[in-house]
Enzyme design. Structure first.
Site, PDB file in Angstrom:
ATOM      1  N   GLU A   1       0.539  -9.567  -1.083  1.00 18.78           N
ATOM      2  CA  GLU A   1      -0.886  -9.871  -1.268  1.00 18.78           C
ATOM      3  C   GLU A   1      -1.439  -9.655  -2.807  1.00 18.78           C
ATOM      4  OE1 GLU A   1      -1.637  -6.798   1.654  1.00 18.78           O
ATOM      5  OE2 GLU A   1      -2.740  -8.222   2.708  1.00 18.78           O
TER       6      GLU A   1
ATOM      7  N   GLU B   1       3.466  -5.274   7.610  1.00 14.87           N
ATOM      8  CA  GLU B   1       2.464  -4.345   8.355  1.00 14.87           C
ATOM      9  C   GLU B   1       2.611  -4.054   9.761  1.00 14.87           C
ATOM     10  OE1 GLU B   1       1.911  -6.543   6.044  1.00 14.87           O
ATOM     11  OE2 GLU B   1       0.429  -5.787   4.324  1.00 14.87           O
TER      12      GLU B   1
ATOM     13  N   ALA C   1       0.999  -1.281  -0.229  1.00 14.29           N
ATOM     14  CA  ALA C   1       0.145   0.135   0.045  1.00 14.29           C
ATOM     15  C   ALA C   1       0.882   1.156  -0.065  1.00 14.29           C
ATOM     16  CB  ALA C   1      -1.017  -0.074   1.324  1.00 14.29           C
TER      17      ALA C   1
ATOM     18  N   GLY D   1       1.118  -5.049   0.695  1.00 11.94           N
ATOM     19  CA  GLY D   1       0.061  -5.341  -0.419  1.00 11.94           C
ATOM     20  C   GLY D   1       0.764  -5.781  -1.590  1.00 11.94           C
TER      21      GLY D   1
END
Ligand code: CAA
Length: 260
Positions: A114, A134, A67, A111
């Site tokens: 992911e 994270e 992210a 992310g």
């Protein structure tokens, strides 16, 4: 497609190639990048000349650093909750029936890891690293990491990555089952494109059915999963491509099938 600022879109024969292109931020998932990526996926999905999609990070800055931390640092709980833009990313991938090969050519963090796991097959360069850092930012994976990593590598390894924030190497990812193949950095995209070309040479509706059946294994218990597989397996008997594949095999001499 309008002009793109964060991805590069190309195609070679029946393979659509998407390269993330924000080297200044390690291809972090800004809102713009997510919007453009989803547009490109949709475009390839609706283009009958494309059979397989390959997603990679470009040569310079690995696959994706997750992210966009700068954008996220400005979000309140209410804004994050209301925007829910990582859900758009998951939903966008769920809507793609064509196979997606992810090529991780460096870091895949947060992310980024992911995003890699949203792909159907993963190839990695020897230099690739996967991680869910994270926890070091005071948050948890928010684009599927807690759900997909456990399915890919099992609870203990997934928990270890998520609770320590430590990365695993490409070789470890391959041994754990996260990655299908590890190749030297200069070869990984070339080999992935060859695999994509091979897959794209098969019947498009049959590829979509195979992908759907495999993905349902994660949603259904064994009995329901086998039932679902049977329904799709039987449905292939109604396709012209099924008749063609069987006739081509039985022809004397055997011939290559010509898919519709
Ligand atoms: N978002 C925004 N910008 C990022 C970024 C990210 N995720 N990762 C790196 N950048 C930016 C840096 O801020 C820096 O920008 P400036 O030059 O403007 O300062 C630039 O990319 C280069 O980064 P570094 O100087 O840190 O480069 P490095 O080579 O020393 O380290 C790195 C590279 C290992 C990728 C390191 O930048 C890093 O650890 N990045 C963060 C990774 C991370 O924590 N990801 C998880 C994000 S949260 C998330 O993803 C939640 C979720 O589940 C969806």
């Amino acid at each position: 497609m309008e002009s793109l600022s964060t991805i590069i879109v190309e195609h070679a024969e029946r393979v659509g190639l998407i390269k993330l292109n924000r080297p200044e931020a390690y291809n972090a998932l800004s809102r713009t990048l997510i919007k453009e990526l989803l547009q490109a996926l949709k475009l390839f999905e609706s283009d009958p000349s494309i059979g397989v999609i390959v997603l990679t990070g470009g040569d310079k800055k690995g696959f994706c650093a997750g992210a966009d931390i700068k954008e996220q640092s400005e979000l309140s709980f209410v804004n994050a909750y209301n925007q829910d833009y990582l859900k758009d990313l998951n939903d966008g991938f769920f809507a793609i029936h064509k196979p997606i090969i992810g090529v991780v050519n460096g870091i895949a963090l947060g992310g980024g890891c992911e995003l890699a796991m949203m792909c159907d097959i993963l190839y990695a360069s020897e230099t690739a690293k996967f991680g869910q850092p994270e926890i070091t930012l005071g948050t948890i994976p928010g684009a599927g990491g807690t759900q997909r990593l456990i399915r890919a590598i099992g609870k203990s390894k997934a928990m270890h990555m998520i609770l320590t924030g430590e990365t695993i190497s490409a070789k470890q990812a391959e041994a754990a089952g996260l990655v299908a193949k590890v190749l030297p950095a200069e070869q990984v995209l070339v080999v992935a494109m060859e695999t994509a070309t091979k897959i794209a040479s098969f019947s498009a509706p049959v590829l979509a059915m195979a992908k759907e059946a495999v993905n349902e294994a994660e949603e259904l218990g064994l009995k329901n999963g086998l039932h679902f597989e049977s329904r799709l397996y039987h449905a292939t008997f109604g396709l012209e491509d099924h008749a063609e594949g069987f006739q081509a095999f039985l022809a004397k001499p055997k011939r290559a099938a010509q898919w519709a």
